[in-house]
Motif scaffolding. Sequence first.
Motif, PDB file in Angstrom:
ATOM      1  N   ALA A  15    -111.812 -43.313  37.931  1.00 33.22           N
ATOM      2  CA  ALA A  15    -112.919 -43.536  38.836  1.00 33.22           C
ATOM      3  C   ALA A  15    -113.229 -44.857  39.426  1.00 33.22           C
ATOM      4  O   ALA A  15    -113.307 -45.857  38.833  1.00 33.22           O
ATOM      5  N   LEU A  16    -113.612 -44.713  40.654  1.00 35.34           N
ATOM      6  CA  LEU A  16    -113.645 -45.470  41.644  1.00 35.34           C
ATOM      7  C   LEU A  16    -114.914 -46.296  42.110  1.00 35.34           C
ATOM      8  O   LEU A  16    -115.974 -45.824  41.185  1.00 35.34           O
ATOM      9  N   ASP A  17    -114.990 -47.326  41.097  1.00 33.53           N
ATOM     10  CA  ASP A  17    -116.434 -48.531  41.667  1.00 33.53           C
ATOM     11  C   ASP A  17    -116.400 -48.139  42.805  1.00 33.53           C
ATOM     12  O   ASP A  17    -116.221 -47.828  43.737  1.00 33.53           O
ATOM     13  N   ALA A  18    -117.672 -48.785  44.137  1.00 31.44           N
ATOM     14  CA  ALA A  18    -118.153 -48.932  45.028  1.00 31.44           C
ATOM     15  C   ALA A  18    -117.424 -49.833  45.560  1.00 31.44           C
ATOM     16  O   ALA A  18    -117.175 -49.813  47.018  1.00 31.44           O
ATOM     17  N   ARG A  19    -116.319 -50.960  45.235  1.00 29.40           N
ATOM     18  CA  ARG A  19    -115.459 -51.548  46.090  1.00 29.40           C
ATOM     19  C   ARG A  19    -114.126 -51.120  45.981  1.00 29.40           C
ATOM     20  O   ARG A  19    -113.374 -51.696  46.242  1.00 29.40           O
ATOM     21  N   GLY A  20    -113.967 -49.978  45.348  1.00 25.90           N
ATOM     22  CA  GLY A  20    -112.621 -48.730  45.985  1.00 25.90           C
ATOM     23  C   GLY A  20    -111.933 -49.295  44.506  1.00 25.90           C
ATOM     24  O   GLY A  20    -110.770 -49.081  44.595  1.00 25.90           O
ATOM     25  N   ARG A  21    -112.022 -50.325  43.025  1.00 25.17           N
ATOM     26  CA  ARG A  21    -111.643 -50.502  42.271  1.00 25.17           C
ATOM     27  C   ARG A  21    -111.427 -49.446  40.904  1.00 25.17           C
ATOM     28  O   ARG A  21    -112.624 -49.110  40.551  1.00 25.17           O
ATOM     29  N   PRO A  22    -110.352 -49.224  40.761  1.00 23.89           N
ATOM     30  CA  PRO A  22    -110.840 -48.830  39.203  1.00 23.89           C
ATOM     31  C   PRO A  22    -111.026 -49.358  37.631  1.00 23.89           C
ATOM     32  O   PRO A  22    -111.836 -49.918  37.657  1.00 23.89           O
ATOM     33  N   SER A  23    -112.430 -47.857  37.511  1.00 20.30           N
ATOM     34  CA  SER A  23    -113.857 -48.454  36.941  1.00 20.30           C
ATOM     35  C   SER A  23    -113.797 -47.392  35.258  1.00 20.30           C
ATOM     36  O   SER A  23    -114.332 -46.690  35.029  1.00 20.30           O
ATOM     37  N   PHE A  24    -113.223 -48.602  34.423  1.00 18.96           N
ATOM     38  CA  PHE A  24    -113.133 -47.609  33.102  1.00 18.96           C
ATOM     39  C   PHE A  24    -114.480 -47.455  32.470  1.00 18.96           C
ATOM     40  O   PHE A  24    -114.770 -46.580  32.155  1.00 18.96           O
ATOM     41  N   GLY A  25    -115.798 -48.297  32.977  1.00 19.31           N
ATOM     42  CA  GLY A  25    -117.274 -47.960  32.161  1.00 19.31           C
ATOM     43  C   GLY A  25    -117.935 -45.901  33.460  1.00 19.31           C
ATOM     44  O   GLY A  25    -118.561 -46.029  32.762  1.00 19.31           O
ATOM     45  N   ARG A  26    -117.244 -46.309  34.563  1.00 13.56           N
ATOM     46  CA  ARG A  26    -117.642 -45.175  34.863  1.00 13.56           C
ATOM     47  C   ARG A  26    -116.562 -44.178  35.085  1.00 13.56           C
ATOM     48  O   ARG A  26    -117.575 -42.724  34.673  1.00 13.56           O
TER      49      ARG A  26
END
Length: 323
Positions: A82-93
């Motif tokens: 799941a990508l964050d607002a900057r397009g990086r994988p985020s395990f938290g999301r």
Amino acid sequence: MPSSSTVPTPMLATLGQLPSGPGWAFEMKWDGQRAIATIDNGVSRLFSRNGNDITATFPELARPITDALDRREAILDGEIVALDARGRPSFGRLQRRMHVLSPTEQLCNEVPVTYYVFDVLALDGKPTTSLPYLQRRTELEDLALSGPRMQVPPYWTDVNGEQMLDLARQQHLEGAVAKRMDSTYRPGRRSPAWIKQPLRANTEGIIVGWVDGTGTAREGVGSLLLGAYDDDHRLVYIGHVGTGFTTATRKALREQLAAIERPTTPLAAPPPARDTKGARWVGPKLVGDVEYREHTSGRLRHPSWKGLRDDKAPSEVDLPGRH
């Protein structure tokens, strides 16, 4: 149609320092959930690392995977991110999706996921696991898989481990993985032919208890007590974690833990009294992901909670630095 008993278990990397010198290819380390995809008779299914069918948890992936294969049959290995607002994988999301068996359309829209494919284990009914890594990557690239829900991330052969970690650091990614160019795919094996190095140490821990929160966290957990199995398969204490939680996570964890509460510690030996004042014990059933600075004298230093893992059994959790 494949069942969980016939789906290959993912090959795993060993923890270590990335190598230099010839014969190695490098990939980024993605902060998500490992998943095997099977495509058979126009139907795609996704399986977690421990063989659970997770297709319904990520309903937006099945059709794009099937369409991308264009009626071909395959078994793929990759990571759901799941990508964050900057397009990086985020395990938290991704945590918002991992434990939801039937997500709503609204949740899927709020936290969309993408399948990053990095290996192919079978193609058109023929196993490819005996092929060397570079040949499997060629087979994978020839499939031309791409789209908003499915990507094939790049790999590098003209860099060394230090350069890969620098690149991962610049892009704020989790770390990098080195794979022998001639390595075959060995399902279910943790092989030295694959080496992973995260930028910050990461481990799994078994939740063995909790301490209630105070103040704004009074309705949830204040900290979690963690354990792992040692070389004699004794459940031993490895430390407590009290940071990295949202308010909602603290409340949700307390509800889950209350359901498996027990009167005594499941640990083979009692942990330090200073960590367990007011502790409430639970059966060793839930596994969590934790980042930490170092592991010394049997304890995690500066740990931070990342989230629950339902793709790893408690019996698989060994001491930090061993996996």
